[in-house]
Design an enzyme around this catalytic site. Structure first.
Site, PDB file in Angstrom:
ATOM      1  N   ARG A 105     -10.420  25.359 -42.402  1.00 26.70           N
ATOM      2  CA  ARG A 105     -10.309  25.591 -43.843  1.00 26.70           C
ATOM      3  C   ARG A 105     -10.404  27.088 -44.131  1.00 26.70           C
ATOM      4  O   ARG A 105     -10.815  27.885 -43.280  1.00 26.70           O
ATOM      5  CB  ARG A 105     -11.424  24.853 -44.595  1.00 26.70           C
ATOM      6  CG  ARG A 105     -12.812  25.331 -44.223  1.00 26.70           C
ATOM      7  CD  ARG A 105     -13.895  24.858 -45.169  1.00 26.70           C
ATOM      8  NE  ARG A 105     -15.212  25.219 -44.670  1.00 26.70           N
ATOM      9  CZ  ARG A 105     -15.759  26.421 -44.753  1.00 26.70           C
ATOM     10  NH1 ARG A 105     -15.087  27.418 -45.316  1.00 26.70           N
ATOM     11  NH2 ARG A 105     -16.956  26.662 -44.252  1.00 26.70           N
ATOM     12  N   GLN A 152     -15.635  31.251 -45.715  1.00 23.33           N
ATOM     13  CA  GLN A 152     -16.626  31.672 -44.746  1.00 23.33           C
ATOM     14  C   GLN A 152     -17.460  30.494 -44.249  1.00 23.33           C
ATOM     15  O   GLN A 152     -16.923  29.481 -43.833  1.00 23.33           O
ATOM     16  CB  GLN A 152     -17.508  32.758 -45.390  1.00 23.33           C
ATOM     17  CG  GLN A 152     -16.853  34.129 -45.424  1.00 23.33           C
ATOM     18  CD  GLN A 152     -16.987  34.851 -44.085  1.00 23.33           C
ATOM     19  OE1 GLN A 152     -17.763  34.470 -43.216  1.00 23.33           O
ATOM     20  NE2 GLN A 152     -16.216  35.918 -43.918  1.00 23.33           N
ATOM     21  N   THR A 200     -20.488  27.525 -44.756  1.00 19.86           N
ATOM     22  CA  THR A 200     -21.218  26.717 -45.731  1.00 19.86           C
ATOM     23  C   THR A 200     -21.988  25.637 -45.005  1.00 19.86           C
ATOM     24  O   THR A 200     -21.908  25.487 -43.781  1.00 19.86           O
ATOM     25  CB  THR A 200     -20.284  26.127 -46.797  1.00 19.86           C
ATOM     26  OG1 THR A 200     -21.077  25.650 -47.893  1.00 19.86           O
ATOM     27  CG2 THR A 200     -19.439  24.984 -46.240  1.00 19.86           C
ATOM     28  N   GLY A 234     -12.990  24.985 -50.245  1.00 19.66           N
ATOM     29  CA  GLY A 234     -12.336  25.496 -49.042  1.00 19.66           C
ATOM     30  C   GLY A 234     -11.124  24.641 -48.762  1.00 19.66           C
ATOM     31  O   GLY A 234     -11.237  23.411 -48.705  1.00 19.66           O
ATOM     32  N   GLY A 280     -11.201  20.548 -49.268  1.00 21.60           N
ATOM     33  CA  GLY A 280     -11.366  20.317 -50.702  1.00 21.60           C
ATOM     34  C   GLY A 280     -12.588  20.993 -51.281  1.00 21.60           C
ATOM     35  O   GLY A 280     -12.792  22.192 -51.088  1.00 21.60           O
ATOM     36  N   LEU A 281     -13.442  20.198 -51.966  1.00 19.54           N
ATOM     37  CA  LEU A 281     -14.588  20.771 -52.679  1.00 19.54           C
ATOM     38  C   LEU A 281     -15.872  20.082 -52.272  1.00 19.54           C
ATOM     39  O   LEU A 281     -15.870  18.952 -51.770  1.00 19.54           O
ATOM     40  CB  LEU A 281     -14.382  20.647 -54.193  1.00 19.54           C
ATOM     41  CG  LEU A 281     -14.349  19.246 -54.813  1.00 19.54           C
ATOM     42  CD1 LEU A 281     -15.749  18.714 -55.119  1.00 19.54           C
ATOM     43  CD2 LEU A 281     -13.523  19.255 -56.097  1.00 19.54           C
ATOM     44  N   CYS A 299     -21.148  31.283 -47.917  1.00 21.71           N
ATOM     45  CA  CYS A 299     -19.827  31.822 -48.264  1.00 21.71           C
ATOM     46  C   CYS A 299     -19.712  33.309 -47.942  1.00 21.71           C
ATOM     47  O   CYS A 299     -18.849  34.007 -48.495  1.00 21.71           O
ATOM     48  CB  CYS A 299     -19.508  31.554 -49.740  1.00 21.71           C
ATOM     49  SG  CYS A 299     -19.719  29.834 -50.216  1.00 21.71           S
TER      50      CYS A 299
END
Length: 202
Positions: free
Chosen positions: A68, A71, A73, A137, A148-149, A166
């Site tokens: 993705r 950075q 997460t 991402g 996605g989110l 991030c």
């Protein structure tokens, strides 16, 4: 046609990621879009531009190098993850428009439950009083998006303190529970998806 919804409950990150890749490679111009609603066991993921220096103390939580954007997460139980498997060429939107659409859907959802949130032009995601509550991402392949989110609902936020979320040192995280909102993660997903679907070109 609205995207197909798939509620996957809790699934390992790597298995879900590989399934997204396979779905995206195998789909054609007529394949319906899908939203996958999922939670993951504890995992750190590094995006394509992710730097290991942002992993400060991962202890026994696994680290996955993902494809993705973005950075580093953290994903864990109590966090809503929605993977957006969309043919953006068919929808006639670009990736920047998709990012904004997903941000706005999270902001509208939070407004529904009484939380004021905002996006930042220089740092994708959604913020409440400067603390990050939602992340995005994405990856585009053959004009189709996957990943996605993620939206922090009611989770253990401590693993975020062991990374630079991030890529931002000192970035604080928050969640709906810390804003005084108690909501089932699937109910939260339904609100987000309603706002995404309403904003997608028909």
């Amino acid at each position: 046609m609205p995207p197909t919804l798939r509620y996957l409950n809790q699934q390992p990150y790597t298995d879900t990621w590989q399934a997204m890749q396979e779905f995206t490679v195998q789909r054609n111009a007529d394949t319906p879009d899908e939203f996958w609603i999922v939670e993951h066991p504890p995992v750190y993921t590094l995006g394509l531009s992710g730097k290991r220096e942002h992993l400060l103390n991962t202890a026994d939580i696994p680290v996955v190098h993902s494809d993705r954007g973005g950075q580093v997460t953290y994903h864990g139980p109590g966090q809503l993850v929605i993977y957006t498997l969309l043919d953006i060429k068919r929808l006639q939107i670009n990736i920047r428009e998709l990012v904004s659409l997903l941000e706005n859907a999270m902001i509208a959802t939070l407004a529904d439950v009484g939380i004021t949130a905002n996006a930042k032009a220089d740092a994708p995601g959604v913020y409440v009083q400067g603390k990050k509550i939602g992340s995005i991402g994405l990856r585009i392949k053959n004009h189709c998006s996957y990943h996605g989110l993620s939206l922090n609902n009611a989770m253990d936020l401590r693993p975020f303190s062991h990374i630079n979320p991030c890529g931002y040192s000192g970035l604080q995280m928050t969640q709906l529970a810390d804003c005084g909102v108690a909501i089932d993660t699937n109910d939260l997903a339904a609100l987000v998806i309603e706002h995404i679907t309403a904003a997608l070109p028909s």
